[in-house]
Design an enzyme around this catalytic site. Structure first.
Site, PDB file in Angstrom:
ATOM      1  N   ASP A 189      23.486  21.957  40.045  1.00 34.02           N
ATOM      2  CA  ASP A 189      22.623  20.811  39.769  1.00 34.02           C
ATOM      3  C   ASP A 189      21.352  20.961  40.597  1.00 34.02           C
ATOM      4  O   ASP A 189      21.415  21.364  41.757  1.00 34.02           O
ATOM      5  CB  ASP A 189      23.341  19.509  40.158  1.00 34.02           C
ATOM      6  CG  ASP A 189      22.808  18.311  39.393  1.00 34.02           C
ATOM      7  OD1 ASP A 189      23.585  17.702  38.634  1.00 34.02           O
ATOM      8  OD2 ASP A 189      21.615  17.993  39.564  1.00 34.02           O
ATOM      9  N   CYS A 210      22.725   8.125  24.489  1.00 31.09           N
ATOM     10  CA  CYS A 210      23.110   8.862  23.272  1.00 31.09           C
ATOM     11  C   CYS A 210      22.679   8.135  21.997  1.00 31.09           C
ATOM     12  O   CYS A 210      21.825   8.628  21.267  1.00 31.09           O
ATOM     13  CB  CYS A 210      24.616   9.094  23.251  1.00 31.09           C
ATOM     14  SG  CYS A 210      25.146  10.255  24.517  1.00 31.09           S
ATOM     15  N   ARG A 252      21.090   2.887  31.890  1.00 30.60           N
ATOM     16  CA  ARG A 252      20.072   3.635  31.153  1.00 30.60           C
ATOM     17  C   ARG A 252      19.969   3.118  29.710  1.00 30.60           C
ATOM     18  O   ARG A 252      20.949   2.994  29.022  1.00 30.60           O
ATOM     19  CB  ARG A 252      20.409   5.133  31.123  1.00 30.60           C
ATOM     20  CG  ARG A 252      20.208   5.793  32.482  1.00 30.60           C
ATOM     21  CD  ARG A 252      20.483   7.260  32.418  1.00 30.60           C
ATOM     22  NE  ARG A 252      21.886   7.555  32.277  1.00 30.60           N
ATOM     23  CZ  ARG A 252      22.376   8.809  32.245  1.00 30.60           C
ATOM     24  NH1 ARG A 252      21.561   9.841  32.335  1.00 30.60           N
ATOM     25  NH2 ARG A 252      23.666   9.009  32.121  1.00 30.60           N
ATOM     26  N   THR A 300      19.002  15.483  27.795  1.00 32.03           N
ATOM     27  CA  THR A 300      18.018  15.737  26.737  1.00 32.03           C
ATOM     28  C   THR A 300      17.491  14.376  26.265  1.00 32.03           C
ATOM     29  O   THR A 300      17.924  13.867  25.223  1.00 32.03           O
ATOM     30  CB  THR A 300      18.647  16.529  25.568  1.00 32.03           C
ATOM     31  OG1 THR A 300      19.964  16.013  25.312  1.00 32.03           O
ATOM     32  CG2 THR A 300      18.762  17.998  25.864  1.00 32.03           C
TER      33      THR A 300
END
Ligand SMILES: NC(=O)c1ccc[n+]([C@@H]2O[C@H](COP(=O)([O-])OP(=O)(O)OC[C@H]3O[C@@H](n4cnc5c(N)ncnc54)[C@H](O)[C@@H]3O)[C@@H](O)[C@H]2O)c1
Length: 391
Positions: A14, A243, A311, A68
């Site tokens: 990471d 997502c 988020r 992403t």
């Protein structure tokens, strides 16, 4: 941890040194992995975290699973994926398998990842193998996890495919071979777009039923008695997390790149992103005095129940909308200590309305009922109870 449990020696790489220190100290930042599991893996020597890419130079398998997200223009932001790919490339050993697990649009492995590896790989490596295996994780899910969720796998060629199948068979109960990486990448987008569109439909349905005095959740429950051809989705404040609100926009962007469009997805996205306005309207109509400046309590602010992840939470839009309308907004979420630079309130008295946005464990629903604060339940958790209206 699934790979550790299957006997692999694992390095968790990471670029955040704070995250690496946290992991190596035995504290798990991932809700579904206990600190005990992590500590045991560290103690046994089968796992360690690192921010030094050199540490992958002995790896037989390298899986990339970096975020992403979307950029400011709401377009795919592959910065982390590119950076992780470029950083890994010089350390890939001969014969290594590199797997892209990050969600992205079709063609990402073939036209995005592989060319970057080819450009930056060490001189002398004669053969590398490439595959896609999109991550399927449902945070907070007590039933479905990394091991028992079937995994889509596709290699760029036969040898890559076989190697990737072997690896995922070692860590998952069921591996589903897919013909091309593009099919696997598109399948991941379809899975999440399917959810976005169906949630959009139910949110739209909610706006039609509400004014007619019909409880949409009762409609969904009734329709669910059909044993075929129907799947229940529930309305809510909107969609959140990294997502469902994000991946479908990878699809629409990809369509645009190919001079195509995806109006159904765009409309579902718009319907969901505007749902907070309907919620605010319904809630304000429940306030006793229809005040210009109501005190509103938001219950649950994470993007879904059982997690602390804020988020892309749709509750942010609800909060901002209420503030823009001139109302006073406070919030409580037992799993979230700080949100939007504010702390949760300790006070329960004096609110004109409470909006149950996310049914987090430990919310003071009974106390609010006792005080007599009207509650708009957007989660269909307390239907029919005293003082509670469902969406
Ligand atoms: N978390 C989920 O529920 C979930 C479910 C399905 C798919 N996915 C997909 O998996 C991918 C990862 O998502 P996530 O939620 O685990 O991400 P995350 O935001 O939790 O990030 C994972 C880690 O990547 C690290 N990182 C970021 N850039 C890096 C880089 N350049 N090099 C090395 N490390 C880097 C971060 O520090 C972080 O610790 C995304 O493509 C996401 O769409 C996630």
């Amino acid at each position: 941890m699934a790979a550790v449990e299957s006997g692999w020696q694992v390095v968790g790489l990471d670029n955040s040194t704070a995250r690496v220190e946290e992991l190596n100290s035995g504290h798990s930042p991932v809700e579904d992995i206990s600190s005990e599991t992590l500590s045991n893996a560290l103690k046994s020597g089968s796992y360690r975290a690192s921010s030094n890419y050199e540490d992958i130079s002995n790896a037989d398998v390298v899986t990339i699973c970096v975020p992403t997200p979307l950029d400011d223009k709401k377009e795919p932001d592959l910065t982390a994926l590119r950076s992780a790919t470029i950083s890994s490339a010089p350390y890939l050993k001969n014969g290594a398998l590199l797997v892209s697990e990050s969600t992205s649009y079709p063609g990402t492995l073939r036209t995005g990842v592989i060319p970057l590896i080819e450009k930056n790989r060490p001189m002398g490596t004669t053969q590398l193998f490439f595959a896609t295996a999109p991550e399927r994780v449902n945070p907070g899910d007590q039933v479905w996890n990394q091991k028992n969720t079937p995994r889509l796998v596709s290699g760029i060629d036969k040898d890559s495919h076989d190697k990737a199948m072997d690896f995922y068979r070692s860590i998952c109960d069921e591996v589903v071979p897919v013909e091309t990486p593009e099919i696997a990448e598109a399948a991941k987008l379809l899975e999440n777009t399917f959810r976005l569109v169906n949630i959009g439909l139910i949110n739209e349905f909610t706006k039609l039923c509400g004014p007619a005095g019909i409880d949409v959740n009762k409609v969904v429950t009734a329709a669910s008695s059909k044993p075929y051809g129907f799947m229940p989705f529930r309305p809510g404040v909107g969609v959140g997390g990294h997502c469902i609100p994000v991946d479908p926009l990878y699809l629409t962007w990809w369509a645009n790149q190919n001079n195509l469009s995806s109006p159904m997805v765009e409309l579902a996205e718009k319907t969901n992103t505007e749902m907070h306005k309907y919620v605010a309207d319904r809630a304000l109509k429940l306030t006793r005095s229809n005040k210009q400046k109501a005190r509103v309590l938001l219950l649950g602010v994470a993007y879904k129940a059982g997690v602390s992840d804020i988020r892309e939470t749709p509750v942010s839009h609800l909060r901002q909308h209420l503030i823009d309308l001139g109302h006073l907004v406070e919030w409580i979420d037992p799993l979230v200590p700080i949100w939007e630079d504010t702390k949760p309130t300790n006070e329960l008295k004096g609110f004109d309305i409470a909006i149950l946005a996310v049914n987090q464990p430990g919310l003071p629903i009974a106390d609010l009922q006792r005080i007599g604060t009207p509650i708009l339940d957007c989660t269909n958790s307390f239907s029919g109870q005293n003082g509670i209206q469902t969406l």
